[in-house]
Design a protein around this motif. Structure first.
Motif, PDB file in Angstrom:
ATOM      1  N   GLU A 161      26.421  56.778  25.664  1.00 56.19           N
ATOM      2  CA  GLU A 161      26.925  58.107  25.754  1.00 56.19           C
ATOM      3  C   GLU A 161      27.328  58.720  26.450  1.00 56.19           C
ATOM      4  N   PRO A 162      27.913  60.137  26.429  1.00 59.79           N
ATOM      5  CA  PRO A 162      28.755  60.031  27.946  1.00 59.79           C
ATOM      6  C   PRO A 162      27.458  61.775  28.043  1.00 59.79           C
ATOM      7  N   PHE A 163      27.404  61.338  29.201  1.00 63.33           N
ATOM      8  CA  PHE A 163      26.315  62.919  30.028  1.00 63.33           C
ATOM      9  C   PHE A 163      27.380  64.052  29.820  1.00 63.33           C
ATOM     10  N   SER A 164      26.379  65.059  29.699  1.00 63.17           N
ATOM     11  CA  SER A 164      27.354  66.529  29.628  1.00 63.17           C
ATOM     12  C   SER A 164      26.329  67.456  30.397  1.00 63.17           C
ATOM     13  N   ALA A 165      27.129  68.733  30.274  1.00 61.46           N
ATOM     14  CA  ALA A 165      26.897  69.981  31.138  1.00 61.46           C
ATOM     15  C   ALA A 165      25.233  70.662  30.247  1.00 61.46           C
ATOM     16  N   GLU A 166      25.876  70.258  28.394  1.00 60.24           N
ATOM     17  CA  GLU A 166      24.875  70.010  27.236  1.00 60.24           C
ATOM     18  C   GLU A 166      23.977  69.772  27.223  1.00 60.24           C
ATOM     19  N   ASP A 167      23.449  68.883  27.977  1.00 61.39           N
ATOM     20  CA  ASP A 167      22.400  67.933  28.265  1.00 61.39           C
ATOM     21  C   ASP A 167      21.770  68.606  28.960  1.00 61.39           C
ATOM     22  N   VAL A 168      22.180  68.874  30.000  1.00 60.69           N
ATOM     23  CA  VAL A 168      21.734  70.011  31.130  1.00 60.69           C
ATOM     24  C   VAL A 168      21.304  71.281  30.729  1.00 60.69           C
ATOM     25  N   VAL A 169      21.781  71.830  30.225  1.00 60.89           N
ATOM     26  CA  VAL A 169      20.956  73.523  29.252  1.00 60.89           C
ATOM     27  C   VAL A 169      20.092  72.939  28.121  1.00 60.89           C
ATOM     28  N   PHE A 170      20.493  72.002  27.705  1.00 57.68           N
ATOM     29  CA  PHE A 170      19.587  71.229  26.517  1.00 57.68           C
ATOM     30  C   PHE A 170      17.693  70.911  27.628  1.00 57.68           C
ATOM     31  N   SER A 171      18.061  70.352  28.556  1.00 54.76           N
ATOM     32  CA  SER A 171      16.677  69.774  29.075  1.00 54.76           C
ATOM     33  C   SER A 171      16.218  70.879  29.463  1.00 54.76           C
ATOM     34  N   ALA A 172      16.391  71.348  30.102  1.00 57.62           N
ATOM     35  CA  ALA A 172      16.511  72.923  31.527  1.00 57.62           C
ATOM     36  C   ALA A 172      15.736  74.559  30.261  1.00 57.62           C
ATOM     37  N   ASP A 173      16.690  74.650  29.438  1.00 56.35           N
ATOM     38  CA  ASP A 173      16.309  75.687  28.608  1.00 56.35           C
ATOM     39  C   ASP A 173      15.691  75.231  27.390  1.00 56.35           C
ATOM     40  N   VAL A 174      15.365  74.185  26.700  1.00 53.74           N
ATOM     41  CA  VAL A 174      15.095  73.450  26.096  1.00 53.74           C
ATOM     42  C   VAL A 174      13.972  72.424  25.678  1.00 53.74           C
ATOM     43  N   PHE A 175      13.824  71.495  25.850  1.00 57.11           N
ATOM     44  CA  PHE A 175      12.517  70.837  26.242  1.00 57.11           C
ATOM     45  C   PHE A 175      12.150  70.808  26.986  1.00 57.11           C
ATOM     46  N   LEU A 176      12.312  70.733  28.454  1.00 57.04           N
ATOM     47  CA  LEU A 176      11.507  71.435  29.252  1.00 57.04           C
ATOM     48  C   LEU A 176      10.558  72.124  29.467  1.00 57.04           C
ATOM     49  N   MET A 212      17.260  64.972  33.507  1.00 58.50           N
ATOM     50  CA  MET A 212      17.980  65.917  32.239  1.00 58.50           C
ATOM     51  C   MET A 212      17.561  64.733  31.781  1.00 58.50           C
ATOM     52  N   ILE A 213      17.407  65.407  30.181  1.00 60.14           N
ATOM     53  CA  ILE A 213      16.754  64.663  28.359  1.00 60.14           C
ATOM     54  C   ILE A 213      17.693  64.086  27.971  1.00 60.14           C
ATOM     55  N   PRO A 214      18.607  62.954  26.966  1.00 61.16           N
ATOM     56  CA  PRO A 214      19.251  63.347  26.465  1.00 61.16           C
ATOM     57  C   PRO A 214      19.555  63.893  25.172  1.00 61.16           C
TER      58      PRO A 214
END
Length: 329
Positions: free
Chosen positions: A101-116, A163-165
Motif C-alpha cells: 500500500e502507498p505511504f502518504s502524508a495522511e499516514d504521518v498525520v494519523f501516526s503522530a496526531d492519533v495513534f502515538l 510511522m504507523i500504517p
C-alpha cells in the motif's frame, strides 16, 4: 538523587572478514539481540531491544548523524519558519508499506496526531507544543506549534515517532490488532519470522524507495539468553555482530583482540546512556542533601568505571550526558 556516576560507552563488536573497498549486495548479518523483545510493534513498545530490531522495519521522517544533526529519512527535505512555529516536511515519492500500500502524508498525520498521542508517553510530552498537524497534499506534512520549542526538530526519529500504517490501524483496538504480531513498516527490511526463544528474521525490502539499499539480504537476530554463550557464538562464527551489552564487559578485551574484529562505541549519541545511584530523597537519612553529598564525595567513581565497566566508559560530569547536544562542561 545522587549525581550520575558513570557514562557507559556500550560497544558494538563486529566480525569484519575481508575488507572491501565498496559495499557489496547480498548476504546475511547474524546479530545478537538481548534480551528478547517483548514485541516488535514500535508504536506500542519502545524499549531498547524492540527499537534495535524494529528500527529496521519502521521508519520516521528523519534520522540523525553522530552530531545529532537531522538527516533525511521518509522526509527528503524540510523547512522551519523564522518564528519557529511551522515545520514543513516534504516526503519521498513512491514510498510503499511492506504490504504494497502507498505511504502518504495522511499516514504521518494519523501516526503522530492519533495513534502515538494515545500510545507513546515520551512523544506525547513533545506534542503538547503542537497546535495542529496537517497534510496539504499527499507528500507534504505541516506541524504548527503553539509556541517555539527548540528541541522539536529532534523528535522525528524512529523510536520516538515511528510511522504507523493508517490503513491497518485506523478505527481498531491498537493493542489487540493482529498486525502487531506481523509488523508492517516502510523500512529497508521486512519482518519475516519470529521463533520465540530462538531467532527473529528480517529480509530485504525489494521495493525500498532508496535505490540500491539495503545491501544485505537478511538480518538474523539470534536470541541467546546466556552471556557466556553469546561470547562463544561470536568466537565460533555463529554470530557476526554483538551490540552493546551483549556480553560481559570483562569479555570485551578478549573478543576485540580476535582477528578480523572491529569495535566501536559510536551510535549511542542520541540515547546518551548514563548509569547512576538512585537515592530516596523524601525520607530517611538520604533525604538530607548533605548525606547525599557525602556519598557523592566518598565514592570512588574512577574505581567504579574501571572495576564495574572495565574502563569502557567515563565519569559523568552532570546528569546530562556528554554525548547530547545539550551538554555543557
Amino acid at each position: 538523587m545522587l549525581k550520575k556516576l558513570s557514562l557507559l560507552a556500550a560497544t558494538f563488536i563486529v566480525a569484519t572478514g575481508t575488507a572491501l573497498a565498496d559495499p557489496v549486495s547480498g548476504g546475511r548479518a547474524n546479530a545478537v539481540i538481548q534480551p528478547e523483545p517483548p514485541s516488535l510493534m514500535l508504536g506500542l513498545v519502545q524499549n531498547g531491544p524492540t527499537q534495535m530490531v524494529a528500527g529496521n522495519v519502521y521508519e520516521s521522517l528523519l534520522r540523525y548523524g553522530p552530531d545529532l544533526e537531522p538527516l533525511p529519512q521518509l522526509a527528503k527535505s524540510w523547512e522551519i519558519s523564522e518564528d519557529g512555529l511551522t515545520y514543513t516536511f516534504h516526503l519521498y515519492d513512491n514510498v510503499k508499506w511492506h504490504d504494497g500500500e502507498p505511504f502518504s502524508a495522511e499516514d504521518v498525520v494519523f501516526s503522530a496526531d492519533v495513534f502515538l498521542r494515545e500510545t507513546h508517553p515520551r512523544l506525547r510530552q513533545s506534542l503538547k507544543y503542537v497546535e495542529s498537524i496537517t497534510a496539504p497534499d499527499a507528500n507534504t506534512v505541516v506541524f504548527k506549534l503553539n509556541e517555539p520549542f527548540g528541541p522539536f526538530i529532534g523528535i522525528f526519529e524512529v523510536g520516538t515517532m515511528p510511522m504507523i500504517p493508517k490503513h491497518i490501524y485506523e478505527g481498531t483496538d491498537y493493542k489487540a490488532n493482529p498486525a502487531n504480531n506481523t509488523p508492517i513498516g516502510t523500512g529497508p527490511f521486512k519482518f519475516t519470522e519470529w521463533t520465540k526463544g530462538s531467532h527473529i528474521l528480517l529480509t530485504k525490502n525489494e521495493d525500498y524507495y532508496i535505490d540500491g539499499l539495503p545491501y544485505l539480504d537478511e538480518i538474523y537476530w539470534h536470541i541467546i539468553p546466556d552471556a557466556a554463550s553469546r561470547s562463544v557464538a561470536f568466537e565460533t562464527g555463529v554470530v557476526d555482530i554483538l551490540p552493546g551489552g551483549s556480553v560481559e564487559n570483562f569479555d570485551v578485551p578478549r573478543l576485540t583482540a580476535m582477528e578480523n574484529t572491529c569495535v566501536t562505541d559510536k551510535g549511542w549519541e542520541f540515547i546518551g546512556p548514563l548509569s547512576w545511584m538512585w537515592l530516596n530523597n523524601r525520607e530517611g537519612p538520604t533525604a538530607d542533601k548533605r548525606f547525599r553529598q557525602a556519598v557523592m564525595y566518598a565514592m570512588d567513581r574512577e574505581f567504579a568505571k574501571d572495576a564495574l565497566w572495565n574502563g569502557l566508559g567515563k565519569v559523568a560530569q552532570s546528569p546530562v550526558s556528554s554525548s547530547t547536544r545539550f551538554f555543557s562542561d
